[in-house]
Motif scaffolding. Sequence first.
Motif, PDB file in Angstrom:
ATOM      1  N   GLU D 147       0.891  -1.159   0.030  1.00  3.35           N
ATOM      2  CA  GLU D 147       0.127   0.051  -0.028  1.00  3.35           C
ATOM      3  C   GLU D 147       0.795   1.253  -0.144  1.00  3.35           C
ATOM      4  O   GLU D 147       0.390   2.319  -0.581  1.00  3.35           O
ATOM      5  CB  GLU D 147      -0.954  -0.079   1.177  1.00  3.35           C
ATOM      6  CG  GLU D 147      -2.385  -1.001   1.189  1.00  3.35           C
ATOM      7  CD  GLU D 147      -1.852  -2.032   1.868  1.00  3.35           C
ATOM      8  OE1 GLU D 147      -0.575  -2.487   1.962  1.00  3.35           O
ATOM      9  OE2 GLU D 147      -2.786  -2.831   2.289  1.00  3.35           O
ATOM     10  N   VAL D 148       1.904   1.100   0.499  1.00  2.00           N
ATOM     11  CA  VAL D 148       2.865   2.356   0.656  1.00  2.00           C
ATOM     12  C   VAL D 148       3.253   2.903  -0.701  1.00  2.00           C
ATOM     13  O   VAL D 148       3.459   4.075  -1.119  1.00  2.00           O
ATOM     14  CB  VAL D 148       4.161   2.003   1.526  1.00  2.00           C
ATOM     15  CG1 VAL D 148       5.255   3.293   1.666  1.00  2.00           C
ATOM     16  CG2 VAL D 148       3.775   1.722   2.920  1.00  2.00           C
ATOM     17  N   ASP D 151       0.142   4.414  -2.245  1.00  2.00           N
ATOM     18  CA  ASP D 151      -0.081   5.640  -1.719  1.00  2.00           C
ATOM     19  C   ASP D 151       0.922   6.605  -2.389  1.00  2.00           C
ATOM     20  O   ASP D 151       0.687   7.746  -2.924  1.00  2.00           O
ATOM     21  CB  ASP D 151       0.422   5.518  -0.272  1.00  2.00           C
ATOM     22  CG  ASP D 151      -0.108   6.813   0.422  1.00  2.00           C
ATOM     23  OD1 ASP D 151      -1.276   7.430  -0.016  1.00  2.00           O
ATOM     24  OD2 ASP D 151       0.229   6.943   1.760  1.00  2.00           O
ATOM     25  N   PHE D 152       2.225   6.120  -2.685  1.00  2.00           N
ATOM     26  CA  PHE D 152       3.229   6.869  -3.554  1.00  2.00           C
ATOM     27  C   PHE D 152       2.764   7.487  -4.706  1.00  2.00           C
ATOM     28  O   PHE D 152       2.834   8.549  -5.274  1.00  2.00           O
ATOM     29  CB  PHE D 152       4.774   6.263  -3.448  1.00  2.00           C
ATOM     30  CG  PHE D 152       5.607   7.021  -4.390  1.00  2.00           C
ATOM     31  CD1 PHE D 152       5.855   6.063  -5.727  1.00  2.00           C
ATOM     32  CD2 PHE D 152       5.882   8.154  -4.113  1.00  2.00           C
ATOM     33  CE1 PHE D 152       6.709   6.564  -6.410  1.00  2.00           C
ATOM     34  CE2 PHE D 152       7.081   8.430  -5.146  1.00  2.00           C
ATOM     35  CZ  PHE D 152       7.456   7.765  -6.277  1.00  2.00           C
ATOM     36  N   ASN D 154      -0.333   7.389  -5.841  1.00  2.00           N
ATOM     37  CA  ASN D 154      -1.328   8.247  -5.622  1.00  2.00           C
ATOM     38  C   ASN D 154      -1.107   9.744  -5.642  1.00  2.00           C
ATOM     39  O   ASN D 154      -1.521  10.662  -5.988  1.00  2.00           O
ATOM     40  CB  ASN D 154      -1.995   7.819  -4.293  1.00  2.00           C
ATOM     41  CG  ASN D 154      -3.713   8.082  -4.722  1.00  2.00           C
ATOM     42  OD1 ASN D 154      -4.068   8.176  -5.864  1.00  2.00           O
ATOM     43  ND2 ASN D 154      -4.605   7.415  -3.837  1.00  2.00           N
TER      44      ASN D 154
END
Lengths: 354, 213, 543, 165
Positions: D147-148, D151-152, D154
């Motif tokens: 997910e990190v 997130d990046f 995004n």
Amino acid sequence: MSWFDDMVTQVWSFIVMIVDWVFSLLMLPDWLYEPTIILIKIIILLLLFSLDLIGIIYLERKLLGRFHNRRSITETGKYGLLQNIADAIKLMIKEDIIPKKADRFLHNVIPILLGFIAILPLAFIPYGPRLYLVNYDTSLLFILAIASLAPGLVLLAGWASNNKFSLIGAFRSGSQMVAYEVPLALSVIGVVMLSGSLNLYSIVEAQKNIWFILVQPLGFITFFISSIIELERAPFDVPEAESELVAGWKTEYGSLKFGLIMGAEYMHLFVTCALLTILYLGGWNGPDFLPPSFWFLLKLHLLIVAFVWVRITFHRFRIDQLLRFGWLRLVPLAILNIILTVLVTPYVLPYISL
Amino acid sequence: MVSLSKVIRPLKVTFSYLFKRPFTVMYPKETLQPAERYRGIIQNDINRCIGCGACVLACPNQTLELMAREIDVDLDFTNPKSRMRMRPALDLGRCLYCGLCVEACPTRSLTLSKEYSVISMNRVDMLYTPEELAREKRLPVKERIRRFMGYYLLPKAFGGKYEKELMKLTEEYRAVVSKYGKKEITKEERDRLLSELEEKMFEVIREFGVEGI
Amino acid sequence: MSLEEPISPNDVFNAIKNKFSNIIKESEIVDDKHLIQFKIDGKHIVSFAAFLKDEMHFIYPLHITAVDYPEDNELEMVYHFVKVNMPYLVRVKFRVPRDNPSVDSIAKVWPAANWFERETYDMFGVKFRGHPDLRRILLPQDWVGHPLRKDYKMDEDYHWEKQVKEYYNPYEEKGWLGVPVSDTEMIIQIGPQHPTLHGTWKLVIKVDGDTIVDAWPDIGFIHRGIEKLAEQKRYEQILPMTDRLCYATSMEGNVLYIQLIEKLMGIEVPLRAQYIRTIALELQRITSHLLWLGAYMGDLGTYHAMFLYPLREREYLLDLFEMLTGARLTYTYPRLGGVKADIPDGWLEKVKKTLDHIEKHLPEYHDMTISNEAFVMRTKGVGVLPKEVAAKVGARGPVLRASGIKHDTRKTEPYLIYGDLDFEIPTCKDGDCFCRYLVRVEEIMQSINIVRQAIEKIPSGEYRAKARAKAVEGEASARIEASRGEYLMYVVGRKKIQPYRLAIESPAYMNISTVPYMLRGARYADLAAIVGSIDVCMAEVDR
Amino acid sequence: MVKEESPKVDNVILTTVRGVIRKLTGWLFDWARGHSPWYLHLGIMCCALEIPMAVGAPRFDMERWGIFPPASPRQADLMVVNGPVNKKYARNIKILYDQMPEPKYVVALGECAISGGPWKGSYAVIEGVDKIIPVDFYISGCPPRPEVFLDFLNKLKKLTKQRKV
């Protein structure tokens, strides 16, 4: 069904009216009138086609996702529709690198030529009963001739990028493309014999009440498989992204040139699917609740789904298996198909409306 | 010849996936809850922590170091007796998220949080002062570097030749602080020496390429 | 005595003792540590190895390394040998002077020892007389000094900045590429960053037209010097490093290291902890095989459907591990005397449900591979490693079993609770890529069956015995059956809390050394199929 | 040379037009660059199992942000370094970095790439990729959760604006 024809005629007459007004305003000479009409038709065709091209790339990436049981491209635009536009713009603003000792002129020109070859056959494809740009008697022959130009250009591309790997890739893809024009042409002979003419328009006319796929299943299979190989798509993409060649002959092509090459690849896909629908699935013939050219586009995109479906399921073949598969299996099949059509035509003739 | 069943069966399998629901988790809207034992970024409760340094010893990578808190600024952090008033600081750029320090903590003040997302544009964002480790507030870049002056975490964060230069400057910094601790130099002299060293350190960090200084 | 015929350790011990009574200085058989140890005179190692290989039918030298004793100015060479269905390890040791040591090489007798001797030369500077190709293997060719010696200064800066600035390539200058190339041949370097190599290692191939003439793997691109770092850290601090050994199967690195230290310090592990460790190991094997399946299919056809289905199943297993240990990939879960924390409640039911789900999908994988014409054409009869070559060359795990040799540490030396679980070892006859696929998928089913049995029989009780690491004088070696093959660790403890020498031997290290034997004569386009079928985990190879 | 006319008028029109174009194209180019980051993954160590493999897998699908992993560095513009860089491999990373066309970012992913992680103090490992190539983004985690990276991706548009390359 007729609302579509009226709409098209109205739009076309409106355009012609504008052209006449411009001509009368600027007092342009008469001989210039005919070329401008053709020019406007070409511009409209290219606009519609580039929209459809973006649609095809979006369709392929979404299908790849769905076959992989994942949802691809959802973040750019409403449902990821603007993704390909973003890719195109990003490719435009990338820096363009030409390898040191590479042939600068060829390195720049070849992607443009590839694109040109992919776009040219569009003119000869009849999209609807009255929707076509040019209606030559030998349009099928012309399209096959253009398709045979591609291997030469690919070899030049590989040589121009001055990279050992892309040269090997270029040789392989060249040999692969040349090897598969033979079954391509052979499987078309069956259709030409049945419809009696090389003109795509009359081939579609001939399929008014019987589609040639019912008469020529073998021809359809050989044409389908050899066109996959012609396009260098997945089960047979031996040179491109092969294990030992990083990206085949496309390694050294950077930003916009890579975009053009990728675009040419998908245009070539569009043209091949169009040919398939015209030759075997009866171009725009279909029940009445849809206008004819919608039928044509629907069949075309279903065939693109079939191309992606085959790409997902089969692993890549080796170069020697590929060539053996071609010469020892496809070519005999195509010849068998011709013999069969000779035997079958007397029974089929009454159905074909010449 | 290619046996037909060997072609049809795989096609059937992939076709069946066309109509199954995709397995994707739509990340920004639905997020996956990490498991109850998930080892995220460690969190330290400053009041329960007694500054014993067990976590500093347990860490396999020496990413924890005891640091003077914000309230007693001019504490002499070089002499070991003042360890009780110091709290652990963390360099997240080298932390392995292995949880050995949490096991070694006698008063259970170090716990594992569920956060895991750390994306930063410069290396210094990854250094966490004791207050930041207790999730109190985030310091701007310049203050955080000034807080980390004199500790070994700062040079170790940069590594390579920057680490050698900064290590020399940190040794001098600590020498000055311990001299003041032993009352050999006055407060003004100490501040002058320290500000000189700080300027040199900022010079090296600027050469490393950290924005915002 | 054929290769696989079971034999009791005492007969082996006596046979060797009376054959080599003159050169053996000390010999002992230690039953609780499953060990037969000989101290011999170094000059006769070649005849000793030849006897083990030909008469006693030992399968391969498991590990060759050295230990540095600067105080009595000597290097001690340590050899481990393994025989199929013989539960005891045979360890042979002899002393060699410390300044420019030289030993007879047994690579001629056993090609499997080739790479071990090159690594010992690289790390300790021991010259092996008669070695076919003595070069550095892990460090760059022009590295100065031998790191694992105790007096190695670490600050000597290898000139990597110069390399980065001027793209200076030591290989071209040193001309190790000076391999004789005839006019039709061409040298192709498949560089460290390449999609088919599943990791960062380099393969230099000599190609004549379309057939590969010869191949030289070149490793060391993620060499991190774990054995040197381990000598500076305490016993518990080494644990997080062991699960970065083979990143796809970090539980195996952890359990092996902890069992090694427990063997060194003689710590007893309660039964429930042994059950938890076995379940975790077998789940880890399924995860690793699913990962290999996905990566291999993606190798044979880009964007192929089978590239992502096994990875989807693997996500379920990663969730299980996250519930149990707290991390998705690097677990650091076992502790001295047991495991870090007990099984969370509801975990066993979830494991059962996940295993049923995976079992439901296996026939789908078979449809996509065995009954898929393209896969069969690409892998049948490709990269064949015949049975006798596989034993001689030292292939490990699924690659060995695919060539027909039924060797599995879980059966030869049952550790943890494998003794009282019943499962078979899948093998296959003709040792090609297709067989390796069959062996690995069969192993997934066996692991599912093992985990189900273990879940029924798991006893209650405490999950961890009271135990602390203490400085122990002595040495120990432990081995487990990792998903890639037999995995060995050997430790020498001295008066300090840190290990004096920790030697790690990884199965993938040997599987990569078998690549040249498979590639010779193969077709250039088959490279992806052959290299992919070995299931390489580079972090474990380079250490 | 028509100098006497009011130079201000031309400048005002010219600058406003050029400003509008730059603003429009600036916004458009940033939007395009943010939405189609074609990444070149080096696949060095454990992070290679989390970021390209697990994130490409059906559960966390990174292709939703338009990531299309091209095979050759010539067509990539986001270089993800996800493992320790040792002294034998440094040269190759620099070559790959130089082959990538200009608007390119480097993501140092995971502790090994940021600072040599657990291998600090080893004779073979370079402490951090930023000793070899300029690094734009640091993502902590050993290995970071998938997910990190999502997130990046995004936030990539906002991040690219700050980091003018």
